[in-house]
Write a protein that holds these residues in place. Structure first.
Motif, short mmCIF file in Angstrom:
data_model
loop_
_atom_site.label_atom_id
_atom_site.label_comp_id
_atom_site.label_asym_id
_atom_site.label_seq_id
_atom_site.Cartn_x
_atom_site.Cartn_y
_atom_site.Cartn_z
N ARG A 108 0.84 -1.18 0.00
CA ARG A 108 0.00 0.00 0.00
C ARG A 108 0.88 1.24 0.00
O ARG A 108 2.02 1.21 0.45
N LYS A 109 0.35 2.33 -0.48
CA LYS A 109 1.10 3.58 -0.57
C LYS A 109 1.05 4.28 0.78
O LYS A 109 -0.01 4.46 1.36
N TYR A 110 2.22 4.65 1.29
CA TYR A 110 2.31 5.34 2.57
C TYR A 110 2.37 6.85 2.37
O TYR A 110 2.85 7.33 1.33
N THR A 111 1.92 7.58 3.36
CA THR A 111 1.99 9.03 3.32
C THR A 111 3.42 9.48 3.60
O THR A 111 4.26 8.69 4.06
N GLU A 112 3.69 10.75 3.35
CA GLU A 112 5.03 11.29 3.61
C GLU A 112 5.41 11.17 5.08
O GLU A 112 6.54 10.85 5.43
N VAL A 113 4.44 11.43 5.96
CA VAL A 113 4.68 11.32 7.41
C VAL A 113 5.01 9.89 7.78
O VAL A 113 5.93 9.62 8.56
N GLU A 114 4.26 8.95 7.22
CA GLU A 114 4.50 7.54 7.52
C GLU A 114 5.87 7.09 7.02
O GLU A 114 6.58 6.34 7.71
N GLU A 115 6.25 7.54 5.83
CA GLU A 115 7.55 7.16 5.28
C GLU A 115 8.69 7.69 6.15
O GLU A 115 9.70 7.00 6.37
N LYS A 116 8.53 8.88 6.67
CA LYS A 116 9.54 9.45 7.55
C LYS A 116 9.63 8.64 8.84
O LYS A 116 10.74 8.35 9.32
N LEU A 117 8.48 8.25 9.37
CA LEU A 117 8.47 7.45 10.59
C LEU A 117 9.10 6.08 10.35
O LEU A 117 9.87 5.58 11.18
N MET A 118 8.80 5.47 9.22
CA MET A 118 9.37 4.17 8.87
C MET A 118 10.90 4.25 8.81
O MET A 118 11.60 3.34 9.27
N THR A 119 11.40 5.33 8.26
CA THR A 119 12.85 5.52 8.18
C THR A 119 13.47 5.65 9.57
O THR A 119 14.52 5.06 9.86
N GLU A 120 12.82 6.42 10.45
CA GLU A 120 13.33 6.59 11.81
C GLU A 120 13.31 5.27 12.57
O GLU A 120 14.27 4.94 13.29
N ILE A 121 12.24 4.50 12.42
CA ILE A 121 12.14 3.21 13.08
C ILE A 121 13.25 2.28 12.59
O ILE A 121 13.90 1.58 13.37
N ALA A 122 13.47 2.27 11.27
CA ALA A 122 14.52 1.42 10.68
C ALA A 122 15.89 1.80 11.22
O ALA A 122 16.69 0.93 11.60
N GLN A 123 16.18 3.09 11.28
CA GLN A 123 17.48 3.55 11.78
C GLN A 123 17.65 3.17 13.26
O GLN A 123 18.73 2.72 13.66
N ASN A 124 16.60 3.36 14.04
CA ASN A 124 16.68 3.03 15.47
C ASN A 124 16.88 1.54 15.69
O ASN A 124 17.67 1.12 16.55
N LEU A 125 16.17 0.72 14.92
CA LEU A 125 16.31 -0.73 15.05
C LEU A 125 17.72 -1.18 14.69
O LEU A 125 18.31 -2.03 15.38
N LYS A 126 18.26 -0.61 13.64
CA LYS A 126 19.62 -0.99 13.22
C LYS A 126 20.64 -0.64 14.30
O LYS A 126 21.56 -1.43 14.59
N LYS A 127 20.50 0.52 14.92
CA LYS A 127 21.42 0.93 15.98
C LYS A 127 21.33 -0.01 17.18
O LYS A 127 22.35 -0.40 17.76
N ILE A 128 20.09 -0.36 17.55
CA ILE A 128 19.89 -1.24 18.71
C ILE A 128 20.45 -2.62 18.44
O ILE A 128 21.14 -3.22 19.29
#
Length: 222
Positions: A4-24
């Motif tokens: 499904r197509k995500y909104t700009e806000v959702e895409e930004k959140l997905m990126t932050e979650i991905a970065q945080n998970l990788k660091k952890i």
């Protein structure tokens, strides 16, 4: 099946979650498969989270945080850390719920309200009630209702903050279902309002009820 197509806000959140998970994962010297096994998720799903292709639901964020031994806010920034609030018992009061796909965007926070039970589990957000559709449950216009962020009800008949897919405005209703039926019922607590029958894929649950209070209202002079 197409994503499904995500909104700009959702895409930004997905990126932050991905970065945080990788660091952890890096700090714990965990691999992708380690997280998948610990959280009982498929490696492909974990890969999607790590590559910002899929938005993790509140339930998944909670499960991943638990197995990693971190706070939910360490993964998903929409969970405000209590230690970062002006007061540990202050809860964000949001003016609009479920922008996009159940996200409580920072831009939606209008104020902070006190939660009167600091020793109990703290809510994730609060809403000011608009309307009288839940008045028979004691929830009246202008009341402040507290919620735990969740993507489904904890039990049949629970009061939830929910949004219909074809509507941007959130609503407060009881979510009920019957075994064997494909339909859910959004039930108001006021005989003047009708129940609404919906399918699970037609609604987005944003949070479950944790209590409410009635703000002091000054009497208007005669």
């Amino acid at each position: 099946m197409a994503r499904r197509k995500y909104t700009e806000v959702e895409e930004k959140l997905m990126t932050e979650i991905a970065q945080n998970l990788k660091k952890i994962l890096k700090s714990k010297k965990w691999f992708q498969k380690d997280l998948a096994e610990a959280a009982d998720l498929s490696t492909s799903v974990v890969s999607d989270y790590l590559n910002a292709k899929t938005l993790a639901s509140p339930g998944v964020i909670e499960k991943i945080a638990e197995v990693l031994g971190v706070e939910k806010s360490d993964i998903d920034p929409t969970y405000a850390k209590l230690s970062e609030r002006r007061n540990p018992s202050l809860v964000p009061l949001v003016g609009k719920i479920c922008a996009g796909d159940g996200i409580l965007a920072n831009s939606n926070i209008e104020d902070y309200v006190c939660y009167p039970f600091p020793s109990k589990k703290q809510p994730d957000f609060a809403l000011e009630v608009k309307g009288d559709s839940m008045e028979d449950a004691g929830i009246e216009n202008g009341d402040i209702v507290y919620f735990k962020k969740s993507d489904w009800a904890d039990y049949n008949g629970q009061i939830v903050a929910v949004v219909l897919n074809d509507c941007n405005e959130g609503m407060l209703k009881r979510l009920k279902w019957t075994e064997g039926s494909p339909l859910m019922t959004l039930k108001p607590e006021n005989a003047d309002y009708e129940e609404k029958q919906v399918r699970p894929n037609e609604i987005i649950v944003c949070g479950v009820y944790m209590g409410h209070f009635k703000p002091f209202k000054e009497e208007q002079p005669c």
